[in-house]
Motif scaffolding. Structure first.
Motif, mmCIF file in Angstrom:
data_model
loop_
_atom_site.group_PDB
_atom_site.id
_atom_site.type_symbol
_atom_site.label_atom_id
_atom_site.label_comp_id
_atom_site.label_asym_id
_atom_site.label_seq_id
_atom_site.Cartn_x
_atom_site.Cartn_y
_atom_site.Cartn_z
ATOM 1 N N ILE A 321 0.829 -1.200 0.000
ATOM 2 C CA ILE A 321 0.000 0.000 0.000
ATOM 3 C C ILE A 321 0.862 1.247 0.000
ATOM 4 N N ALA A 322 2.002 1.220 0.684
ATOM 5 C CA ALA A 322 2.889 2.388 0.671
ATOM 6 C C ALA A 322 3.344 2.692 -0.749
ATOM 7 N N HIS A 331 -6.130 1.910 -2.926
ATOM 8 C CA HIS A 331 -6.802 0.663 -3.293
ATOM 9 C C HIS A 331 -8.309 0.728 -3.065
ATOM 10 N N LYS A 332 -8.730 1.193 -1.887
ATOM 11 C CA LYS A 332 -10.120 1.455 -1.544
ATOM 12 C C LYS A 332 -10.917 0.218 -1.139
ATOM 13 N N SER A 392 -5.538 8.633 0.925
ATOM 14 C CA SER A 392 -4.669 7.517 1.314
ATOM 15 C C SER A 392 -4.989 7.028 2.726
ATOM 16 N N LYS A 393 -5.550 7.898 3.560
ATOM 17 C CA LYS A 393 -5.886 7.485 4.925
ATOM 18 C C LYS A 393 -7.079 6.533 4.967
ATOM 19 N N ASN A 445 0.934 8.673 6.942
ATOM 20 C CA ASN A 445 1.088 7.922 5.703
ATOM 21 C C ASN A 445 1.313 6.459 6.045
ATOM 22 N N ALA A 446 1.364 5.628 5.015
ATOM 23 C CA ALA A 446 1.487 4.188 5.223
ATOM 24 C C ALA A 446 2.852 3.817 5.780
ATOM 25 N N ARG A 447 3.905 4.534 5.385
ATOM 26 C CA ARG A 447 5.233 4.177 5.872
ATOM 27 C C ARG A 447 5.389 4.487 7.358
ATOM 28 N N GLN A 448 4.682 5.478 7.848
ATOM 29 C CA GLN A 448 4.732 5.745 9.289
ATOM 30 C C GLN A 448 4.106 4.581 10.060
#
Length: 767
Positions: A321-322, A331-332, A392-393, A445-448
């Motif tokens: 996802i990142a 993606h949703k 993205s969230k 974000n996804a990486r966090q």
């Protein structure tokens, strides 16, 4: 970027599992990508289903010791019985609410439009109650199976029951596979691409598309039966499918094609189709339900292993996802049914709702309940465009819900308020709850989020997951994303796989980074910290002083109480008796023991009213019988003592006198009371009751003053015994009485027969 991640399986579905097991590095190590998270325990060989020992166990339990085994079985299944009762009650309540909402919806349907918000709200509430009811009934069924499992183990049939469970599960899976494979596939559609050959058909999803398992044909049209498998999603435009879904799927396919997620796609006048890699394995839904059930039954260690697996799966999903988000799409539709697990690897499928983050189209409410962000639905109803929000969230919420489901095996019905079990580490709960929190409280974000999950995986690999607190997480401490999780600068994200090479180059994997000194933040010991330390020390000192004071007061009170107890024990009636009269000492020692046990009181009431002429004979008879019984009992207890003077003491008790005294303060009844006293002595003499004795006027006065001054029964008996002990006299049995006149003129004689430590109360109604 994704081609290595989405490489198709180069074998059919029957061979994939065996080859994957054989290809596992080392045979017993398991990894997530390039991370080595430890070593799996080698599976034990299956135990025999039924042995001779089981048969002997069953025969003994059923025919010889069945009551004992029945009690053991009841105790062993008590927890499951409680769970069954609770689940049944909850299921009944949920079913009742579902019926009520269904009736309400049926009544409102003829009146309201089918798209009316009120009707939609009723329908949503009904479905929610229906899901809860099904969940509760399923829990009740599992509890019932648990009861059967416990009983079977107690009676020696545990292996047979477990084998039956596995057989039922296997039959269920075979039946589903049979239904899928026996469904009429029919010939391929007219516009089906000729370069692909249909091998099988998969169950349809939520759209009108059909899913085929295919293999590629060569230039001569021959199918390579050993070649890789693919999934072809086919939309027949002439079949009246939903045009909106087809347009959305075609746009998502274009995005996925640029990212390397699909192999080939085509949009024609009659059909639209695209080809994706085929991944062999189970969905995360099935894997989680099987894993949670097994882990819960095997104990804490197995559940910790399941948690580590779940964190590894979420770690891989976040990597994917990142990269999606950095490529400008989200993606949703992340949910367990769209995640395929093959051993320790996980794959994300179904790109049908993939949307650019900068799209000017309006947000939609598409998605799966419990894994769809409620705030996305709210913003979609407000008419927001995708580019106006940080879409993205929405994926982060779904991943948090997937993490909850992967750990618990249940849907997060309350979002961020969904509660984990007590044995789930607090840091894992915090990560999932933050991912499902309000948009301004989620991860940036996804990486966090990947950094926190990566740290939890490191802690799990070192056996320290339970010791991690939320304050230890990198995002909580403001730490940056680790180098091995950061894309290389200057390289387009679409083609970036450098973070994998970084991870491979690190000795020991990511553990080197989290173990390095720079991971710990350096802080200064400033004025605030010093003030906080001083305040804490002062507070602890104050608490210590108060505690010492309380302990000192408790000690003094305890010493005072013990002193009073010693004084009470030293001041006994026997200690007041002349030591030379050993028999009297023995009598008063027995009285001390009776007083220590408490005064024994009996209540006796005459059955019928008595005439004046019959009163005294009845009094003499009753008191003589009661006093004689007391004397014999006390004499027997004294004779049982190992003392040379015990017999003499018993003889003295048998000769104890009986005194009859009126304590009535009413002058109107004085003449009647005096007459009863005289008649009592005469009647006792006539009946040869030798213990009955007369008392002097002085003694009669002392008795009246004693009974008027002391009201407590225990104190009265002790004072009565003390007066006898003072003179070292043989304790007498004393009868005191009063005459009470009622409002209707009836008279009642209330008498009390007393001996120190014993009392009998008599009531006589006079006519």
């Amino acid at each position: 970027m994704f081609r290595a991640k989405t490489a198709p399986v180069n074998m059919d579905s029957r061979q994939a599992t065996a080859v994957a097991d054989a290809a596992r590095p080392g045979g017993d190590a398991y990894t997530y990508g390039t991370r080595n998270f430890g070593t799996l325990r080698k599976p034990k060989p299956p135990a025999p289903t039924l042995t001779l020992g089981n048969i002997i166990h069953f025969v003994i339990a059923v025919f010889f010791l069945w009551p004992i085994f029945l009690i053991v079985a009841v105790i062993a299944s008590l927890g499951d019985v409680v769970a069954l009762v609770r689940a049944t009650v909850e299921a009944s309540i949920s079913s009742t609410f579902w019926c009520g909402m269904w009736m309400k919806e049926c009544c409102a349907s003829p009146v309201l439009h089918r798209e009316d918000p009120k009707l939609l709200q009723m329908r949503g509430a009904r479905r929610a109650f229906g899901r809860e009811a099904m969940k509760d009934w399923r829990a009740a069924a599992f509890a019932l199976v648990g009861i059967g499992r416990s009983w079977s183990k107690v009676f020696g049939l545990g292996g047979l029951f477990m084998a039956l469970e596995e057989r039922v599960q296997r039959a269920n899976a075979d039946w589903r596979r049979y239904v899928i494979q026996s469904a009429p596939v029919g010939a391929a559609p007219a516009d089906f691409p000729k370069q692909w050959a249909v091998m099988d058909e998969l169950p349809r999803g939520g759209s009108s598309a059909r899913l085929y398992v295919v293999r590629r044909r060569n230039e001569q049209g021959v199918v390579d039966q050993t070649g890789p498998l693919f999934v072809l999603k086919y939309f027949d435009l002439t079949a009246g499918g939903n045009l909106e879904n087809i347009i959305r799927e075609s746009q998502a396919a274009e995005l996925a094609k640029r990212l390397g997620l699909i192999i080939e796609s085509s949009l024609g006048n009659r059909a639209f189709w695209y080809v994706m890699p085929y991944y062999h394995g189970k969905t995360l839904t099935q894997t989680t339900l099987d894993g949670v059930k097994k882990a819960r039954s095997e104990g804490a260690r197995a559940f910790a292993e399941h948690q580590r697996l779940a964190l590894g799966w979420v770690h891989q999903v976040l990597q994917i996802i990142a990269q999606y988000h950095e490529a400008g799409v989200f993606h949703k539709d992340i949910k367990p049914d769209n995640l395929i697990v093959n051993n320790e690897k996980i794959y994300l499928v179904d790109i049908g709702l993939m949307t650019p983050l900068g799209s000017m189209s309006q947000l939609t409410t598409h998605g799966t309940e419990y894994f769809r962000d409620p705030e996305m639905v709210k913003l979609a109803l407000e008419g927001k465009e995708v580019r106006e929000v940080n879409a993205s969230k929405f994926d982060l919420y779904s991943i948090g819900a997937v993490l909850f489901f992967a750990i618990e095996g249940e849907f997060p019905t309350a979002g961020a308020l969904s509660r984990f079990s007590n044995d789930v580490p607090l840091a894992v709960q915090w990560v999932a709850n933050r991912a499902m929190a309000a948009m301004h409280q989620r991860y940036d974000n996804a990486r966090q989020m990947l950094t926190d999950i990566d740290y939890l995986c490191w802690a799990a690999a070192n056996g320290a997951l339970d010791n991690v607190k939320p304050a230890d997480l990198p995002s909580f401490r403001g730490m940056p994303v680790p180098p091995h999780l950061t894309p290389a600068q200057g390289i387009p994200v679409v083609n970036n796989t450098s973070y994998r090479r970084k991870l491979e180059a690190l000795p020991g994997g990511y553990g080197q980074w989290y173990s390095a000194p720079h991971f710990s933040r350096k802080g200064e010991f400033g004025f605030r910290k010093a003030a906080a330390v001083l305040f804490m020390v002062g507070g602890l000192a104050a608490i210590g002083v108060v505690t010492l004071g309380i302990l000192w007061e408790i000690k003094k009170e305890k010493e005072r109480f013990e002193s009073q107890q010693r004084q009470a024990q030293a001041d006994t009636l026997a200690s007041r008796v002349d030591a030379a009269k050993r028999s009297r000492v023995l009598i008063f020692e027995q009285i001390d023991r009776d007083l220590a046990d408490g005064v024994s009181i009996e209540n006796i009431r005459a059955a019928e009213p008595l005439a004046r002429v019959d009163l005294v004979p009845v009094l003499v008879k009753d008191f003589a019988a009661a006093s004689q019984a007391w004397r014999k009992e006390l004499a027997r207890r004294l004779e049982g003592q190992r003392d040379k003077d015990a017999s003499a003491a018993a003889a003295e008790v048998l000769q104890a006198p009986l005194a009859f005294v009126s304590i009535d303060p009413d002058a109107a009844d004085a003449e009647l009371a005096a007459g009863i006293e005289r008649e009592f002595l005469l009647e006792a003499a006539r009946m040869r009751h030798e213990q009955a004795t007369d008392v002097s006027d002085q003694q009669r006065l002392e008795v009246r003053e004693l009974f008027q001054g002391v009201k407590d029964s225990s104190a009265l008996h002790r004072e009565l015994g003390a007066r006898f002990a003072k003179d070292s006299a043989n304790p007498a049995q004393l009868v005191v009485f009063t005459i009470e006149t009622g409002t209707d003129g009836t008279r009642t004689l209330l008498a009390r027969l007393l001996y120190p430590g014993r009392e009998a109360r008599f009531t006589y109604l006079l006519r």
